[in-house]
Design a protein around this motif. Structure first.
Motif, short mmCIF file in Angstrom:
data_model
loop_
_atom_site.label_atom_id
_atom_site.label_comp_id
_atom_site.label_asym_id
_atom_site.label_seq_id
_atom_site.Cartn_x
_atom_site.Cartn_y
_atom_site.Cartn_z
N TYR A 147 94.64 109.88 23.17
CA TYR A 147 94.44 108.70 24.02
C TYR A 147 94.61 108.98 25.51
CZ TYR A 147 94.46 105.67 19.92
OH TYR A 147 94.15 105.05 18.73
N ALA A 148 95.16 110.15 25.85
CA ALA A 148 95.49 110.41 27.26
C ALA A 148 94.22 110.44 28.13
CB ALA A 148 96.25 111.72 27.37
N LEU A 149 93.21 111.19 27.70
CA LEU A 149 92.00 111.29 28.53
C LEU A 149 91.27 109.95 28.66
CD1 LEU A 149 90.31 113.22 30.23
CD2 LEU A 149 88.97 113.76 28.19
N PRO A 150 91.07 109.20 27.55
CA PRO A 150 90.46 107.87 27.71
C PRO A 150 91.27 106.96 28.64
CG PRO A 150 90.36 108.54 25.42
CD PRO A 150 91.21 109.55 26.12
N SER A 151 92.61 107.10 28.60
CA SER A 151 93.44 106.28 29.49
C SER A 151 93.18 106.63 30.96
CB SER A 151 94.92 106.48 29.17
OG SER A 151 95.19 106.14 27.83
N VAL A 152 93.08 107.93 31.24
CA VAL A 152 92.79 108.37 32.61
C VAL A 152 91.41 107.88 33.04
CG1 VAL A 152 92.41 110.37 34.09
CG2 VAL A 152 94.31 110.37 32.47
N MET A 153 90.44 107.96 32.13
CA MET A 153 89.07 107.49 32.46
C MET A 153 89.07 105.99 32.74
SD MET A 153 87.11 109.75 29.57
CE MET A 153 85.54 108.93 29.72
N LEU A 154 89.87 105.25 31.98
CA LEU A 154 89.97 103.80 32.21
C LEU A 154 90.49 103.50 33.61
CD1 LEU A 154 89.83 100.95 30.89
CD2 LEU A 154 92.22 101.27 30.24
N LEU A 155 91.49 104.25 34.03
CA LEU A 155 92.02 104.05 35.38
C LEU A 155 91.00 104.44 36.44
CD1 LEU A 155 95.74 105.18 35.25
CD2 LEU A 155 94.74 102.95 34.96
N MET A 156 90.25 105.53 36.21
CA MET A 156 89.24 105.94 37.18
C MET A 156 88.18 104.85 37.35
SD MET A 156 88.81 109.94 36.07
CE MET A 156 87.57 110.27 37.30
N ILE A 157 87.77 104.26 36.23
CA ILE A 157 86.80 103.16 36.31
C ILE A 157 87.36 102.00 37.11
CG2 ILE A 157 85.59 101.41 34.94
CD1 ILE A 157 85.36 103.51 32.70
N TRP A 158 88.61 101.66 36.84
CA TRP A 158 89.25 100.53 37.53
C TRP A 158 89.39 100.80 39.03
CZ3 TRP A 158 94.56 100.10 39.34
CH2 TRP A 158 94.91 98.80 39.70
N ILE A 159 89.78 102.02 39.38
CA ILE A 159 89.99 102.34 40.81
C ILE A 159 88.66 102.33 41.56
CG2 ILE A 159 90.69 104.17 42.39
CD1 ILE A 159 92.84 104.94 40.35
N ASP A 160 87.61 102.91 40.96
CA ASP A 160 86.32 103.06 41.66
C ASP A 160 85.44 101.83 41.56
OD1 ASP A 160 87.06 105.61 42.37
OD2 ASP A 160 86.11 106.55 40.64
N LEU A 161 85.85 100.85 40.76
CA LEU A 161 84.99 99.68 40.53
C LEU A 161 84.69 98.93 41.82
CD1 LEU A 161 83.59 97.92 38.42
CD2 LEU A 161 85.73 96.63 38.18
N GLY A 162 85.67 98.82 42.71
CA GLY A 162 85.49 98.05 43.93
C GLY A 162 84.38 98.58 44.82
N VAL A 163 84.31 99.91 44.98
CA VAL A 163 83.28 100.50 45.83
C VAL A 163 81.89 100.24 45.26
CG1 VAL A 163 82.38 102.67 46.74
CG2 VAL A 163 84.84 102.28 46.69
N SER A 164 81.73 100.51 43.97
CA SER A 164 80.43 100.27 43.34
C SER A 164 80.04 98.80 43.43
CB SER A 164 80.47 100.72 41.87
OG SER A 164 80.82 102.08 41.76
N LEU A 165 81.01 97.94 43.24
CA LEU A 165 80.74 96.50 43.28
C LEU A 165 80.25 96.06 44.66
CD1 LEU A 165 80.94 93.73 41.88
CD2 LEU A 165 83.30 93.60 42.67
N ILE A 166 80.93 96.51 45.70
CA ILE A 166 80.54 96.12 47.07
C ILE A 166 79.13 96.63 47.38
CG2 ILE A 166 81.07 96.45 49.51
CD1 ILE A 166 83.00 94.59 48.13
N ILE A 167 78.84 97.86 46.99
CA ILE A 167 77.51 98.43 47.29
C ILE A 167 76.42 97.71 46.49
CG2 ILE A 167 76.11 100.53 47.16
CD1 ILE A 167 78.64 102.11 47.75
N TYR A 168 76.71 97.40 45.22
CA TYR A 168 75.72 96.66 44.42
C TYR A 168 75.48 95.26 44.99
CZ TYR A 168 74.64 99.68 40.47
OH TYR A 168 74.14 100.68 39.67
N ILE A 169 76.54 94.60 45.43
CA ILE A 169 76.37 93.25 46.00
C ILE A 169 75.50 93.32 47.26
CG2 ILE A 169 77.60 91.40 47.20
CD1 ILE A 169 79.85 91.70 45.19
N ALA A 170 75.73 94.37 48.08
CA ALA A 170 74.89 94.53 49.28
C ALA A 170 73.44 94.76 48.90
CB ALA A 170 75.42 95.70 50.11
#
Length: 284
Positions: A147-170
């Motif tokens: 479960y360790a690697l999926p947990s790290v991937m989950l955090l990476m998605i959560w951390i990077d979500l804001g940047v992708s979201l702002i660019i998609y909204i633009a």
């Protein structure tokens, strides 16, 4: 006059990027430790690269890097869906932008420490919640190799979500409203409008996020270092973390430089393939 303005930036690129890259390339063919001084540099040809492909930790780290690439399209898909919802169907969208962008401006170290507490197998709120729901043996998350690697991937998605979201909204806001009005008059459903208008016109944005996301994914280090130290049993180790351990803990600078070269070639190849493939799916 142009050289005067670009000079400081150009000097920085040469000193802090170009020269270290060339130096690292040369060191990848040596057996050397940076604590022994330059007079101890010994060229050993391709021995470092031969050793790399027999190094179980490096191969495991490289495999983890490729698995972690799955976090990029998953995060982009979530950001795209949220971008459409926030742009068209949410009151006070600015507040949601701030909420989703907050992890990006927070310290990675602080975020990692917080999630270490949340994912604690015995006292963490996540397992406490699962136990309250009746789960008898909740996962050990970061302490479990499965479960360790999926947990790290989950955090990476959560951390990077804001940047992708702002660019998609633009990108969504740059789509002409006339197209949606014409589609609505023709009786197209919201899903049909998304499939035929929004998604195709956002392909340049998607391509940008895909390229930068994959490159950023391969550079992952701080989160792994603070959250798991590459463990348990190297299940979350990545190439950059392995390179750090080899160069600054094991003091094998030449061997670590060969890892850098392998990573550079892989990122260059993937970026090149993306650049060649864009002509088939990106609409400019």
């Amino acid at each position: 006059m142009g050289y005067l303005f670009t000079g400081p930036m150009l000097l920085g690129v040469i000193v802090f990027t170009l020269i270290p890259m060339i130096f690292s390339f040369v060191l990848s063919f040596t057996k050397w430790s940076f604590v022994t001084g330059f007079d101890r540099i010994r060229f050993n040809g391709l021995d470092n690269f031969r050793q790399l492909f027999q190094d179980d930790v490096f191969l495991k780290s490289l495999g983890n890097n490729f698995i972690m690439l799955l976090a990029v399209p998953v995060g982009m898909a979530i950001a795209l869906i949220l971008g459409v919802i926030i742009t068209n169907h949410v009151y006070a969208p600015g507040a949601f932008k701030v909420i989703y962008f907050m992890p990006q401006i927070s310290s990675v170290v602080a975020v990692a420490v917080v999630w270490q507490v949340l994912f604690h197998p015995s006292y963490g709120p996540v397992n406490g919640f699962l136990t309250a729901l009746g789960v008898d043996n909740p996962p050990k998350w970061l302490a479990d190799p499965s479960y360790a690697l999926p947990s790290v991937m989950l955090l990476m998605i959560w951390i990077d979500l804001g940047v992708s979201l702002i660019i998609y909204i633009a990108g969504i806001k740059n789509i002409p409203a006339d197209l949606y009005e014409a589609a609505t008059i023709d009786g197209a459903s919201k899903f049909a409008q998304f499939r035929s208008i929004t998604f195709p016109l956002l392909t340049p944005t998607t391509f940008f996020l895909l390229v930068t996301g994959i490159i950023g994914n391969f550079k992952s280090f701080a989160l792994v270092k603070v959250l798991t130290e590459g463990g348990p049993a190297n299940s979350t180790s990545v190439v950059v973390y392995d390179m750090y351990q080899t160069a600054f803990v094991d003091l094998q600078t030449g061997y670590a430089s060969s890892m850098v070269m392998i990573l550079f070639v892989i990122v260059l190849a993937i970026t090149g393939l993306q650049w060649l493939g864009q002509r088939y799916w990106v609409n400019y």
